[in-house]
Enzyme design. Sequence first.
Site, PDB file in Angstrom:
ATOM      1  N   GLU A 161       0.436  -1.315  -0.048  1.00 28.02           N
ATOM      2  CA  GLU A 161      -0.037   0.538   0.259  1.00 28.02           C
ATOM      3  C   GLU A 161       0.851   1.410  -0.151  1.00 28.02           C
ATOM      4  O   GLU A 161       1.349   1.520   0.408  1.00 28.02           O
ATOM      5  CB  GLU A 161      -0.919   0.013   0.774  1.00 28.02           C
ATOM      6  N   ASP A 166      -3.619  10.241   8.984  1.00 32.07           N
ATOM      7  CA  ASP A 166      -2.335  10.007   9.369  1.00 32.07           C
ATOM      8  C   ASP A 166      -1.699  10.265  10.314  1.00 32.07           C
ATOM      9  O   ASP A 166      -2.659  11.489  11.259  1.00 32.07           O
ATOM     10  CB  ASP A 166      -1.732  10.777   8.448  1.00 32.07           C
TER      11      ASP A 166
END
Length: 270
Positions: A48, A59
């Site tokens: 990924e 994130d």
Amino acid sequence: MSTSFAFEAAKAEGRAALVGYLPACFPSVEVSIEALKVMAGAGCDLIELGLPYSDPVMDGPTIQAAVQQTLDAGARVDDVFRVLEAVAATGTPTVIMTAWNPVERRGVERFAQQLHDAGGAGLITPDVTPEAVPEWSAAADARGLDKIFLVAPSSTDERIAMTTAACRGFVYATAVMGVTGARATTSELAAPLVARTRSLAPAGLPVGVGLGISNGDQAAEVAEYADGVIVGSALVRAVLDHPGDRTGALAALSRLTEDLADGVRRGVRS
């Protein structure tokens, strides 16, 4: 090559697939390619690639730090496709994970074609729902690209059913609420979410679990009920902990990936 290949191969061995994440071009284009090839060689079934973007969606601080380094170094979307092409050439199915804005800015058709031409398997889009981006579904379908959307513990049954019906390849189940980051223990919400998703998804659609997995023991635990074990922050940290030390970073990345790969093989499938 579709992500289904990775899940089918792992299933044939009676185990979950290991999905490894790094931001593309981190800490540089060249080292990024080396690092991702190390991960593939050490046991990742699927890669990924994070597309560096200045406005984090999911994130946590570890991935944010890596992405900021990459942006400061001047990484561009075309560089991401360079990395993708090099990694996909190894035969390991490779997907891009990105916020929607870079796709929209480039143009959905153009982005999809570049993804296809570079050998990418598909796209993970964490900040959009299927009904919001019909143009992406059409572009992906025309090129045989996987469409990977997310479900979460807060998702309603109706939302899970709708999301999984739109997926191809696998569905990404976020096991904890909040941003990414390696954790000392796996979430107690993960197994119930996987069970609920399986009960509502099209038959045979693999369910990958991400967020928080940091070692082989945790990977083994999640592999007992998930089709895929997705690891990001811990792998990123292995590189961040060796600034300017390419050899040390790659060695640490290899050790961690091997530990995680051993973990998914130790998990007893339920």
